[in-house]
Design a protein around this motif. Structure first.
Motif, PDB file in Angstrom:
ATOM      1  N   ASN A 166      22.162  14.616 -68.531  1.00 24.84           N
ATOM      2  CA  ASN A 166      22.693  15.436 -67.435  1.00 24.84           C
ATOM      3  C   ASN A 166      21.648  15.615 -66.332  1.00 24.84           C
ATOM      4  O   ASN A 166      21.954  15.498 -65.146  1.00 24.84           O
ATOM      5  CB  ASN A 166      23.130  16.811 -67.947  1.00 24.84           C
TER       6      ASN A 166
ATOM      7  N   TRP B 263      27.969  16.111 -69.311  1.00 24.83           N
ATOM      8  CA  TRP B 263      28.813  16.196 -68.116  1.00 24.83           C
ATOM      9  C   TRP B 263      28.773  14.826 -67.478  1.00 24.83           C
ATOM     10  O   TRP B 263      27.863  14.496 -66.727  1.00 24.83           O
ATOM     11  CB  TRP B 263      28.330  17.295 -67.171  1.00 24.83           C
TER      12      TRP B 263
ATOM     13  N   ASN C  11      28.069  14.190 -63.717  1.00 27.66           N
ATOM     14  CA  ASN C  11      27.045  15.093 -63.193  1.00 27.66           C
ATOM     15  C   ASN C  11      26.325  14.532 -61.966  1.00 27.66           C
ATOM     16  O   ASN C  11      25.724  15.276 -61.208  1.00 27.66           O
ATOM     17  CB  ASN C  11      26.035  15.458 -64.278  1.00 27.66           C
TER      18      ASN C  11
ATOM     19  N   TRP D  96      26.932  22.799 -60.297  1.00 28.56           N
ATOM     20  CA  TRP D  96      27.150  22.472 -61.703  1.00 28.56           C
ATOM     21  C   TRP D  96      28.642  22.329 -61.998  1.00 28.56           C
ATOM     22  O   TRP D  96      29.485  22.857 -61.281  1.00 28.56           O
ATOM     23  CB  TRP D  96      26.535  23.535 -62.611  1.00 28.56           C
TER      24      TRP D  96
END
Length: 190
Positions: free
Chosen positions: A49, A136, A139, A159
């Motif tokens: 990430n 994620w 990201n 985020w």
């Protein structure tokens, strides 16, 4: 014409006429291969990430000049306008999508971008362990936004809150304005 409609038209015009297009499937599979390689290299989803964010940041600091040059948009006067430009122009120019802006905080320093469609997620399914351990997948988008805004003198935190790949109904990116940076003149320029 309202500002939102003008920005939408600007983004669509730039997408149609001013962007050299890359085959979507090639782009999506290349990005997927990059994420897979990062997972193999780092063996830790938190580190992946961070690396995706860092890569996105480096892309964002360069993309903002391209967006401004292609569209002729000037520096935004407030954070609300900035959010609309990100949604209607930035995402449209490079991914041909226009996330919805919502969820403004009371002090107007935080908002969400709701992505009903995220092209990076096409042809992708996360293994349960990746979801459980916090990957994620997209990201890089957070880093791109953060890098572009920093070039516009805005320090932000960006985020993911939700992601379709993690079982959510939509993907949501949260953007928080930390502070407006002072314009600094480079040492050699006076």
């Amino acid at each position: 014409m309202s500002m939102s409609k003008q920005l939408k038209a600007t983004g669509e015009e730039a997408w149609k006429n001013n962007v050299e297009k890359v085959n979507a499937e090639l782009f999506i599979f290349t990005y997927g291969s990059l994420v897979v390689q990062l997972v193999k290299d780092f063996e830790d989803y938190s580190a992946v990430n961070k690396q995706l964010d860092k890569m996105g940041y480096n892309i964002g600091v360069r993309l903002i000049d391209d967006v401004l040059a292609r569209t002729g948009i000037e520096k935004c006067g407030d954070f609300h306008t900035t959010a609309e430009v990100i949604s209607k122009v930035g995402f449209r120019v490079f991914l041909n999508i226009a996330p919805n802006v919502s969820g403004w905080s009371a002090d107007s320093k935080e908002f969400s971008l709701i992505l009903d469609d995220n092209p990076l997620n096409d042809f992708c399914e996360l293994p349960p362990k990746a979801v459980q351990d916090g990957l994620w997948y997209s990201n890089v988008l957070c880093g791109v936004i953060r890098g572009a805004l920093e070039m516009m003198q805005m320090q932000t935190e960006v985020w993911f809150v939700k992601d379709v790949l993690r079982g959510d109904d939509v993907s949501e990116i949260r953007v928080k304005l930390v502070r407006v940076l002072d314009e600094e003149v480079p040492v050699a320029d006076e």
